[in-house]
Design a protein around this motif. Structure first.
Motif, PDB file in Angstrom:
ATOM      1  N   PRO A  90      -6.136   2.469  65.428  1.00 10.89           N
ATOM      2  CA  PRO A  90      -5.683   3.507  64.200  1.00 10.89           C
ATOM      3  C   PRO A  90      -4.875   3.178  63.733  1.00 10.89           C
ATOM      4  N   ALA A  91      -4.387   3.540  62.080  1.00 15.34           N
ATOM      5  CA  ALA A  91      -3.259   2.731  60.926  1.00 15.34           C
ATOM      6  C   ALA A  91      -3.232   4.160  61.010  1.00 15.34           C
ATOM      7  N   HIS A  92      -1.381   4.224  61.595  1.00 16.23           N
ATOM      8  CA  HIS A  92      -1.046   5.739  61.429  1.00 16.23           C
ATOM      9  C   HIS A  92      -0.201   6.184  60.262  1.00 16.23           C
ATOM     10  N   PRO A  93      -0.797   7.535  60.254  1.00 17.70           N
ATOM     11  CA  PRO A  93      -0.162   7.774  58.513  1.00 17.70           C
ATOM     12  C   PRO A  93       0.904   8.525  59.116  1.00 17.70           C
ATOM     13  N   LEU A  94       1.666   8.980  57.395  1.00 13.96           N
ATOM     14  CA  LEU A  94       3.000   9.152  57.364  1.00 13.96           C
ATOM     15  C   LEU A  94       3.167  11.277  57.211  1.00 13.96           C
ATOM     16  N   ALA A  95       3.137  11.757  57.972  1.00  8.62           N
ATOM     17  CA  ALA A  95       3.478  13.270  58.377  1.00  8.62           C
ATOM     18  C   ALA A  95       4.763  13.362  57.417  1.00  8.62           C
ATOM     19  N   LEU A  96       4.767  14.062  56.225  1.00  8.20           N
ATOM     20  CA  LEU A  96       5.384  14.444  55.264  1.00  8.20           C
ATOM     21  C   LEU A  96       6.079  16.244  54.633  1.00  8.20           C
ATOM     22  N   HIS A  97       7.148  16.437  54.062  1.00  7.89           N
ATOM     23  CA  HIS A  97       7.059  17.611  54.383  1.00  7.89           C
ATOM     24  C   HIS A  97       6.994  18.298  52.460  1.00  7.89           C
ATOM     25  N   GLU A  98       6.738  19.085  51.891  1.00  4.94           N
ATOM     26  CA  GLU A  98       6.426  19.376  50.135  1.00  4.94           C
ATOM     27  C   GLU A  98       7.335  18.350  49.022  1.00  4.94           C
ATOM     28  N   ASP A  99       8.878  18.565  49.865  1.00  8.59           N
ATOM     29  CA  ASP A  99       9.277  17.440  49.246  1.00  8.59           C
ATOM     30  C   ASP A  99       9.870  16.431  49.635  1.00  8.59           C
ATOM     31  N   ARG A 100       8.397  15.640  51.192  1.00 14.07           N
ATOM     32  CA  ARG A 100       8.027  14.407  51.011  1.00 14.07           C
ATOM     33  C   ARG A 100       8.811  13.948  51.389  1.00 14.07           C
ATOM     34  N   ILE A 130       8.396   3.145  52.551  1.00 14.74           N
ATOM     35  CA  ILE A 130       9.614   3.462  53.819  1.00 14.74           C
ATOM     36  C   ILE A 130      10.219   2.753  54.396  1.00 14.74           C
ATOM     37  N   ARG A 131       9.989   1.591  53.653  1.00 15.65           N
ATOM     38  CA  ARG A 131      11.050   0.335  53.289  1.00 15.65           C
ATOM     39  C   ARG A 131      12.102   0.299  52.135  1.00 15.65           C
ATOM     40  N   ASP A 132      11.844   0.998  50.645  1.00 17.47           N
ATOM     41  CA  ASP A 132      12.252   0.831  50.174  1.00 17.47           C
ATOM     42  C   ASP A 132      13.822   1.796  51.074  1.00 17.47           C
ATOM     43  N   PRO A 133      15.086   1.012  50.367  1.00 19.33           N
ATOM     44  CA  PRO A 133      16.324   2.301  50.517  1.00 19.33           C
ATOM     45  C   PRO A 133      16.602   2.947  50.772  1.00 19.33           C
ATOM     46  N   GLU A 134      15.986   3.227  49.577  1.00 23.82           N
ATOM     47  CA  GLU A 134      16.526   5.269  49.271  1.00 23.82           C
ATOM     48  C   GLU A 134      16.053   6.582  50.272  1.00 23.82           C
ATOM     49  N   ILE A 135      14.351   5.750  50.543  1.00 24.62           N
ATOM     50  CA  ILE A 135      13.402   6.649  51.720  1.00 24.62           C
ATOM     51  C   ILE A 135      14.079   5.983  52.654  1.00 24.62           C
ATOM     52  N   ASN A 136      14.222   4.587  53.735  1.00 23.28           N
ATOM     53  CA  ASN A 136      14.352   4.282  54.747  1.00 23.28           C
ATOM     54  C   ASN A 136      13.927   4.909  55.632  1.00 23.28           C
ATOM     55  N   LEU A 137      12.769   4.617  55.596  1.00 27.69           N
ATOM     56  CA  LEU A 137      12.316   5.326  57.470  1.00 27.69           C
ATOM     57  C   LEU A 137      11.299   4.626  58.000  1.00 27.69           C
ATOM     58  N   PHE A 186      -4.460  11.689  46.796  1.00 25.72           N
ATOM     59  CA  PHE A 186      -3.403  11.830  46.838  1.00 25.72           C
ATOM     60  C   PHE A 186      -2.743  11.134  46.039  1.00 25.72           C
ATOM     61  N   MET A 187      -2.640   9.728  45.541  1.00 27.15           N
ATOM     62  CA  MET A 187      -1.498   8.711  45.239  1.00 27.15           C
ATOM     63  C   MET A 187      -1.676   8.957  43.508  1.00 27.15           C
ATOM     64  N   VAL A 188      -2.097   9.850  43.050  1.00 27.03           N
ATOM     65  CA  VAL A 188      -2.589  10.065  41.277  1.00 27.03           C
ATOM     66  C   VAL A 188      -1.303  11.281  41.719  1.00 27.03           C
ATOM     67  N   ALA A 189      -1.052  11.473  42.392  1.00 23.48           N
ATOM     68  CA  ALA A 189      -0.193  13.185  42.956  1.00 23.48           C
ATOM     69  C   ALA A 189       0.876  12.588  43.167  1.00 23.48           C
ATOM     70  N   TYR A 190       1.229  11.402  44.261  1.00 26.62           N
ATOM     71  CA  TYR A 190       2.211  11.715  44.540  1.00 26.62           C
ATOM     72  C   TYR A 190       3.135  10.303  43.031  1.00 26.62           C
ATOM     73  N   LEU A 191       1.916   9.722  42.589  1.00 30.43           N
ATOM     74  CA  LEU A 191       2.674   9.108  41.337  1.00 30.43           C
ATOM     75  C   LEU A 191       3.306  10.012  40.427  1.00 30.43           C
ATOM     76  N   GLU A 192       2.365  10.974  40.231  1.00 31.03           N
ATOM     77  CA  GLU A 192       2.798  11.914  38.940  1.00 31.03           C
ATOM     78  C   GLU A 192       4.254  12.461  39.383  1.00 31.03           C
ATOM     79  N   TYR A 193       4.111  12.995  41.247  1.00 33.69           N
ATOM     80  CA  TYR A 193       5.295  13.165  41.699  1.00 33.69           C
ATOM     81  C   TYR A 193       6.748  12.293  41.630  1.00 33.69           C
TER      82      TYR A 193
END
Length: 302
Positions: free
Chosen positions: A19-29, A62-69, A292-299
């Motif tokens: 499986p390609a492992h998903p990312l688990a996030l809180h509501e605040d990302r 997750i590679r973006d410096p401001e996210i850094n995960l 999900f992606m549409v909601a993420y971009l809006e966020y």
């Protein structure tokens, strides 16, 4: 140069569910560490033969410096696998992205956390020549075993020539290729290149064609090479689709292996019907992903 352990090599070639492992996030990302660990354990308990982390379903951001995960998610998955103390082979595959220098830095982190293989994305390299991409692959393969990745153009990949794949499969330490071209002709190019390669017994083909999973796994490709028929097949799958219903995916692959060993026509008919149902379910997954992606971009805009 890191080489793939011989038992893991046999495991990869025997065919397994990755499986390609998903990312688990809180509501605040922010990352939900507990659920991220639980996801890894879900795949272990479901009978998967490995996981791919820091790939598309783990989010490239997750590679973006401001996210850094990037290192965080690799470390969490690796720790859970170590804690499980498995008595069976289990592949740890790290997604590797970006230009050569970035890719090599990601390889260093993957090796630090004891990953076995790097799934080398071809995305985001528009403007690169095929020779430049081959040189990048050689550089990464000089450090870690490489899982090649034929990514469909609609999500950032590009179409490669047959000559590209002829050269790609001859690169030492390329141990597998995930074909996610979503195109039967492009899939044939990769299969034919392996059939004609000096390394045809060294490279395991894995399907990433979410629109054709069951048929890919059922099919044996045959090519005339030097007056002989060479057979190439998909051994297993490395799929975002298999991030859910994973135990059923394990059962499905086992059923397909039994069919290929026995060639029962009744089983073939049932599998072909199941193939349509699996593709239909994938459409539902994709709709949810798009929402999900549409909601993420809006966020992100807010």
């Amino acid at each position: 140069m890191k080489r793939l352990d011989i038992n893991l090599h046999k495991h990869l070639h025997s065919g397994t569910v990755i499986p390609a492992h998903p990312l688990a996030l809180h509501e605040d990302r922010t990352i939900d560490v507990e659920r991220q660990r639980l996801l890894t354990n879900y795949y272990i308990q479901s009978g998967a033969g490995g996981i791919a982390v820091a790939v598309h379903s783990t989010q490239f951001e997750i590679r973006d410096p401001e996210i850094n995960l990037f290192e965080t998610v690799l470390k969490l998955a690796s720790q859970e696998i170590e804690k499980a103390n498995l008595q069976r082979p289990f592949l740890k595959i790290a997604g590797i992205c970006g230009p050569t220098q970035q890719a090599l830095e990601e390889v260093r982190i993957a090796i630090k956390h004891k990953y076995d293989i790097g799934l080398l994305s071809m995305g985001g390299l528009q403007g690169w020549s095929e020779n430049e991409i081959l040189d990048r692959t050689r550089a990464v393969a000089g450090e870690i075993p490489v899982f090649g990745f034929y990514l469909q153009p609609s999500v950032g990949g590009q179409v490669f020539s047959y000559e590209f794949w002829q050269k790609f499969v001859e690169i030492p330490n390329v141990v597998a290729i995930k074909c996610a071209s979503f195109n039967r002709y492009q899939t044939l190019d990769v299969m034919r290149a392996i059939a004609n390669s000096t390394r045809k017994n060294d490279i395991a083909m894995y399907t990433g064609n979410d629109d054709n999973i069951v048929v890919d796994l059922m099919t044996t490709y045959q090519f005339p090479v030097n007056n002989e028929i060479v057979e190439i097949e998909f051994k297993g799958g490395l799929l975002g689709h298999w991030a859910v219903w994973t135990k059923k995916a394990v059962e499905l692959l086992a059923e397909i292996k039994m069919y290929k060993n026995n060639k029962k026509l009744a089983t073939e008919s049932a599998l072909l019907s199941k193939a349509i149902a699996v593709t239909d379910s994938n459409a539902a997954f994709l709709i949810q992903l798009i929402n999900f992606m549409v909601a993420y971009l809006e966020y992100m805009k807010s």
